[in-house]
Enzyme design. Sequence first.
Site, PDB file in Angstrom:
ATOM      1  N   LYS A  31      -8.685  -5.116   4.290  1.00  0.00           N
ATOM      2  CA  LYS A  31      -8.889  -3.964   3.420  1.00  0.00           C
ATOM      3  C   LYS A  31      -9.407  -2.755   4.190  1.00  0.00           C
ATOM      4  O   LYS A  31      -9.945  -2.868   5.292  1.00  0.00           O
ATOM      5  CB  LYS A  31      -9.810  -4.334   2.261  1.00  0.00           C
ATOM      6  CG  LYS A  31      -9.117  -5.257   1.261  1.00  0.00           C
ATOM      7  CD  LYS A  31      -9.857  -5.416  -0.035  1.00  0.00           C
ATOM      8  CE  LYS A  31      -9.003  -6.207  -1.020  1.00  0.00           C
ATOM      9  NZ  LYS A  31      -9.738  -6.482  -2.281  1.00  0.00           N
TER      10      LYS A  31
ATOM     11  N   ARG B 101      -9.982 -15.098  -0.119  1.00  0.00           N
ATOM     12  CA  ARG B 101      -8.560 -14.782  -0.277  1.00  0.00           C
ATOM     13  C   ARG B 101      -8.130 -13.983   0.953  1.00  0.00           C
ATOM     14  O   ARG B 101      -8.627 -12.876   1.185  1.00  0.00           O
ATOM     15  CB  ARG B 101      -8.349 -13.968  -1.558  1.00  0.00           C
ATOM     16  CG  ARG B 101      -6.905 -13.591  -1.850  1.00  0.00           C
ATOM     17  CD  ARG B 101      -6.823 -12.791  -3.152  1.00  0.00           C
ATOM     18  NE  ARG B 101      -5.446 -12.446  -3.486  1.00  0.00           N
ATOM     19  CZ  ARG B 101      -4.816 -11.362  -3.059  1.00  0.00           C
ATOM     20  NH1 ARG B 101      -5.450 -10.495  -2.261  1.00  0.00           N
ATOM     21  NH2 ARG B 101      -3.565 -11.119  -3.410  1.00  0.00           N
TER      22      ARG B 101
END
Length: 282
Positions: A225, A260
């Site tokens: 991210k 995840r």
Amino acid sequence: MNFHWRIHGLDHDLTHRGLVMGIVNVTPDSFSDGGRYLDTGRAVEHALTLVSEGADILDIGGESTRPGADPVEEAEELKRVLPVIRAVRSQTKTLISIDTMKASVARAALEAGADIINDVTGLRGDPLMLRMAADSEAGLVVMHMIGTPRTMQKQPEYRDVVAEVQDYFTQRLRILADLGIASERVVLDPGFGFGKTLEHNISLMQSLPDLTVQGRPVLVGVSRKSMISKLLETEDVEDRDWPTVALTAHSRELGARIVRVHDVKPNVHAMRMTEAILGNKE
């Protein structure tokens, strides 16, 4: 504290061994792999590779939730994910999660062999999702997000991001319980990067132990991210992989039970090494 996640009536013990969820984006526009696995065959091959690398769950999604992403029509989303789920289910018993905001897609995915509903809206985006979830025995991932993927990063503000995420989890668990959904079926996702600034993300990471509301396990999704790029001052997505591994180890040490990730093998290693060091201290 003991942690269990009930999926299709079976309790998975997460007390000492966390789970690694491998990402399978069947989309043309995801921020990390931008269409690499849009083809069904390539998506299935990728999913089975993640299983061979140690993935406990495969999270299959047909609609990008990157900041600014446009919605995908139901028919297109179904066309993308159902063939992949059916093919993967025929070749492995590994848990399959459907990453969707649509009740119709979640229902079809469960019928095709999925085990878990991972809804970034926390089962709020589609008015039919709560009832559909209640009628199933699927595991549920309830995530925190403000706005929608298209709008969530437009100046998100909180009085106290940790307290507000805690309150949100408490409210969602209460609503689910009122519908007869056992809390044992639910894991909680703080939604890193979903309506949060870098400072919000750091505050949530520092406060992970406080986000285990009502004893429910926490899922952390920070893989590749932009918060990593901002901290390291690099725009290369590949530069985010090893920092993701570091965050996996750190978040597991702070009590997260599920991560995840895109790059499964090194994150599995980080998870297992951290758990070996933690021993019975938890």
